[in-house]
Design an enzyme around this catalytic site. Structure first.
Site, mmCIF file in Angstrom:
data_model
loop_
_atom_site.group_PDB
_atom_site.id
_atom_site.type_symbol
_atom_site.label_atom_id
_atom_site.label_comp_id
_atom_site.label_asym_id
_atom_site.label_seq_id
_atom_site.Cartn_x
_atom_site.Cartn_y
_atom_site.Cartn_z
ATOM 1 C CD GLU A 178 -69.410 -11.342 38.900
ATOM 2 O OE1 GLU A 178 -69.896 -10.674 37.964
ATOM 3 O OE2 GLU A 178 -68.873 -12.459 38.705
ATOM 4 C CG ASP A 223 -70.532 -2.972 30.856
ATOM 5 O OD1 ASP A 223 -70.126 -3.766 31.711
ATOM 6 O OD2 ASP A 223 -70.903 -3.353 29.728
HETATM 7 N N1 SAH Z 1 -61.847 -6.052 34.615
HETATM 8 C C1 SAH Z 1 -61.647 -7.483 34.653
HETATM 9 C C2 SAH Z 1 -62.242 -8.177 33.447
HETATM 10 C C3 SAH Z 1 -63.735 -8.164 33.465
HETATM 11 S S1 SAH Z 1 -64.437 -9.118 32.166
HETATM 12 C C4 SAH Z 1 -60.156 -7.771 34.727
HETATM 13 O O1 SAH Z 1 -59.374 -6.959 34.232
HETATM 14 O O2 SAH Z 1 -59.787 -8.781 35.304
HETATM 15 C C5 SAH Z 1 -66.143 -8.775 32.429
HETATM 16 C C6 SAH Z 1 -66.875 -9.636 33.445
HETATM 17 O O3 SAH Z 1 -68.124 -9.057 33.757
HETATM 18 C C7 SAH Z 1 -67.225 -11.043 32.958
HETATM 19 O O4 SAH Z 1 -67.226 -11.954 34.021
HETATM 20 C C8 SAH Z 1 -68.621 -10.876 32.330
HETATM 21 O O5 SAH Z 1 -69.483 -11.946 32.663
HETATM 22 C C9 SAH Z 1 -69.180 -9.574 32.908
HETATM 23 N N2 SAH Z 1 -69.447 -8.485 31.953
HETATM 24 C C10 SAH Z 1 -69.867 -7.254 32.359
HETATM 25 N N3 SAH Z 1 -69.957 -6.421 31.290
HETATM 26 C C11 SAH Z 1 -69.600 -7.136 30.189
HETATM 27 C C12 SAH Z 1 -69.467 -6.795 28.810
HETATM 28 N N4 SAH Z 1 -69.700 -5.577 28.359
HETATM 29 N N5 SAH Z 1 -69.044 -7.771 27.971
HETATM 30 C C13 SAH Z 1 -68.806 -9.023 28.422
HETATM 31 N N6 SAH Z 1 -68.893 -9.374 29.718
HETATM 32 C C14 SAH Z 1 -69.290 -8.450 30.613
#
Ligand code: SAH
Length: 232
Positions: free
Chosen positions: A12, A196
């Site tokens: 980001e 998403d």
């Molecule tokens: N794939 C990452 C985890 C991502 S968590 C890993 O394995 O390390 C999701 C991140 O994107 C968070 O920072 C949140 O702010 C944002 N986000 C995007 N879609 C989201 C969703 N469906 N629920 C919660 N946070 C979401």
């Protein structure tokens, strides 16, 4: 002027660091803060790591340690409002913590004594974003963003968040950043691009669209930074 720019994940803030090119790395509180001089103002850029606690720490450090006079957050989010498609941009007019729950005592979801359910962002910064979007013909939605310490990939949880907070999008850091800014009296701006739609497909969509959506958000964020500098 010193502006704080935050994301939650490396993806980001990478496009922003790339655009700026030259920066100093400052290690503090088990994190890295990137300090840059950009068009004669100071930028402090960092990704907090995921979730409300890390983002609270980073926002507090940006203000109290690095003297940021405003915080701009850029990142990705899960869409709730069906108008929001993957890649679309949304700014938060207010944010709430969807997982803060002492309802057992008769309080509403997202509320604790001496707190508030909805925390507002800076109208002035939101207006700058809307002006840019209008003049450049970029679709920008504004609405409520719900924040919680969970990746939401469930239609049921998504419906709860919609019904309870009338939220348009959800993520994991915005409300905590807004709360820090509100209590320390610093303007806050939260911009997200949809990665998403928080349903059962969310983790797959997230992996596919994280980079492209993060880039859309950070590109737009830098237009706002440029405008803030021009406005003085
Ligand atoms: N794939 C990452 C985890 C991502 S968590 C890993 O394995 O390390 C999701 C991140 O994107 C968070 O920072 C949140 O702010 C944002 N986000 C995007 N879609 C989201 C969703 N469906 N629920 C919660 N946070 C979401």
């Amino acid at each position: 002027m010193t502006i704080g720019i935050m994301g939650a994940m490396p993806e980001e803030i990478e496009p922003i660091l790339k655009k700026i090119g030259n920066y100093e790395e400052i290690k503090y509180a088990n994190n890295t803060y990137y300090k840059a001089n950009y068009n004669n103002i100071n930028l402090i850029i960092a990704y907090s790591k995921i979730g409300k606690v890390f983002s609270t720490l980073t926002a507090s450090n940006m203000i109290n340690k690095f003297s940021c006079e405003m915080i701009l957050f850029s990142g990705v989010a899960g869409g709730i409002n069906p108008d929001l498609k993957i890649g679309d941009l949304i700014i938060a007019t207010s944010l709430a913590q969807h997982d803060l729950d002492i309802t057992a005592f008769g309080h509403p979801h997202g509320y604790v004594p001496e707190g508030k359910v909805f925390i507002e962002t800076s109208e002035k910064l939101n207006n700058i974003a809307k002006e840019i979007a209008k003049s450049e013909n970029i679709t920008l939605k504004e609405g409520i963003i719900a924040t919680g310490d969970q990746f939401v990939s469930s239609s049921e949880r998504k419906k709860f968040i919609l019904d309870t907070f009338k939220a348009d999008a959800l993520e994991m850091e915005g409300a905590s950043v807004a709360l820090v800014c509100d209590d320390l009296d610093v303007p806050c701006f939260v911009l997200r691009s949809i990665s998403d739609t928080a349903n059962e497909e969310a983790s797959f969509d997230f992996d596919e669209f994280l980079k492209s959506s993060a880039k859309k958000s950070s590109n737009f964020l830098m237009k706002i930074v440029d405008k803030i500098i021009i406005n003085g």
